[in-house]
Design an enzyme around this catalytic site. Sequence first.
Site, mmCIF file in Angstrom:
data_model
loop_
_atom_site.group_PDB
_atom_site.id
_atom_site.type_symbol
_atom_site.label_atom_id
_atom_site.label_comp_id
_atom_site.label_asym_id
_atom_site.label_seq_id
_atom_site.Cartn_x
_atom_site.Cartn_y
_atom_site.Cartn_z
ATOM 1 N N ASP A 12 0.915 -1.800 0.062
ATOM 2 C CA ASP A 12 0.251 0.107 -0.058
ATOM 3 C C ASP A 12 0.881 1.415 0.064
ATOM 4 O O ASP A 12 1.751 1.665 1.243
ATOM 5 C CB ASP A 12 -0.611 0.115 1.024
ATOM 6 C CG ASP A 12 -1.720 1.349 0.944
ATOM 7 O OD1 ASP A 12 -2.303 1.714 -0.040
ATOM 8 O OD2 ASP A 12 -3.009 1.130 1.947
ATOM 9 N N ASP A 106 -2.745 2.846 -5.640
ATOM 10 C CA ASP A 106 -1.697 2.253 -5.205
ATOM 11 C C ASP A 106 -2.013 1.357 -3.982
ATOM 12 O O ASP A 106 -1.017 0.930 -3.073
ATOM 13 C CB ASP A 106 -1.766 4.115 -4.178
ATOM 14 C CG ASP A 106 -2.917 3.445 -3.084
ATOM 15 O OD1 ASP A 106 -3.919 3.368 -3.849
ATOM 16 O OD2 ASP A 106 -2.988 4.314 -2.598
ATOM 17 N N GLU A 107 -2.982 0.627 -4.184
ATOM 18 C CA GLU A 107 -2.955 -0.520 -3.402
ATOM 19 C C GLU A 107 -3.084 -1.767 -4.112
ATOM 20 O O GLU A 107 -3.527 -2.608 -5.303
ATOM 21 C CB GLU A 107 -3.909 -0.656 -2.803
ATOM 22 C CG GLU A 107 -4.262 -1.894 -1.399
ATOM 23 C CD GLU A 107 -5.324 -1.228 -0.280
ATOM 24 O OE1 GLU A 107 -5.413 -2.407 0.148
ATOM 25 O OE2 GLU A 107 -5.899 -0.338 -0.853
#
EC number: 2.7.7.7
Length: 391
Positions: A12, A106-107
Site C-alpha cells: 500500500d 496504489d494498493e
Amino acid sequence: MLPDQRFIIHVDMDAFYASVEQRDRPELRGLPLIVGGLGPRGVVSTCSYEARRFGVHSAMPTAQARRLCPDGVYLRPDHARYEEVSERVFEVFHEVTPLVEGLSLDEAFLDVTGSLRLLGSIETIGRRIKDAIWERTQLHASVGMGPNKLLAKLASELSKPNGFHRIEAERAAQELAPLPVGRLWTVGKVTEQALHRLGIRTMGELAASDTARLASALGRQVAALQALARGEDDRRVEPAQAEQSIGAEHTYDVDITELALAEAWLLRHCERIAARARQRGLQGRTVTVKLREPPFVTHTRQAQLRAPSASAIDLYELARGLLNAWWKSQQRPRLRLLGVSLSGFAAERQQDLFDSSAERRVTDQVQDSINSRFGSGSLVRGGVLKTRQQD
C-alpha cells in the site's frame, strides 16, 4: 514449507496522491496537503500525514477538512500523473510474481508462494519490492506479509507509514487480539455497533465469545467473523482480468449549462482514455457517455464505432453525437457529472498505409510523445482549453 501454505504480500503506497505531489513540488514537503475536490461538493481523495494530525482523512467532505485544517494546502488531483506512477509500481509487482490482485492505483495483493525458490524468503521479496518502488518513484510503500490476505493487509496497516512487517500464523492470535473489531475487512458500521452492544470491542473478545450467543445478534456470519478474528482467511489472490473498459469522468462544482463547455470536457475525457488505450495496445469499439443531472439522476448513451479505434477524435465524434442528442431532448439541460468510457477491446491491428485515418494517428502519436516527455496534459487539443478554467 507445508504443501498448502501460502505466502502473501500486501503493498500500500503511503498517502499516494499527496506523496506524488510532494515529490514533484518540494515546496509542499512537510506541509499539511489535502488532495481532492475543491468545490462545495468536493471530497478528500487523500492527504499527507501532516494533514492527518488535524483529523483530516480520505472520503471526508473538503469543506469539513477546511474547518479542521484552515491553513492546509488544497490541490485538485492529477489522475493522469498518478496513473503513470502507478504503472511503474505495478511493473515492480509483476517482476516478482504473475499473481497480482490490484485493489486500486496504489494498493495490491501479491501471492509470492511460487517465487520463493527463485527469489528467496518472503521478507527478501518484500524488501526487494519496497526498495525497487523507492528507486523508481522516490515514494514510500508499506509492505505487509502473511500466510493470507487478511494478515498481510493488517501487517501493512499496523506498520504504516513506510512500514515493513510480517505476521506469521503462529503469532496471529496474539497480534490480532487487541485490535478493534472494526479492523476486520467484513465488519462495517452496523456489524461493529452490534458487536459493541454485546460488549465485544476487540478481535480477541470476538474470537473467544460464545458462538451461539453471537448468532442471535449477527446471524449466519458469526462463524466467518470468528475465523477472521483468529487470523483465518482462505481468500485467494485473484490476478487482474483483461481490462473491460477504460473511462474518465468529472463531477462539477457548478452544474454545466452550456453545450460548448460540455463538449470541451467530452473532448478532454476522450483524449485521456484514448491515450490510455494506446499505451495498452488496445482499440475499442463501444463508446459510452455517462450524463448525470442534479441531484443524482444518471443517464447513459452508447454507440458502436465502425471499426475498433484508439483515436481521440474517433471517440469524440461518436460521443459528441450522443451528448448532443441527449442535450436536445432535455427542456433544461444541466450536468452535474459527465463521463466517457471505451470498451469492446481488440488488440491493436496493423494499419493500412492508405487508411484515411492515418493523419489522426500521426497527431495522436505526436501528442503521446510530447506528453510522455513533458508530463501528461502538456499538449492538448485547443477544444480542451476551455475546461482548464474550472481546474
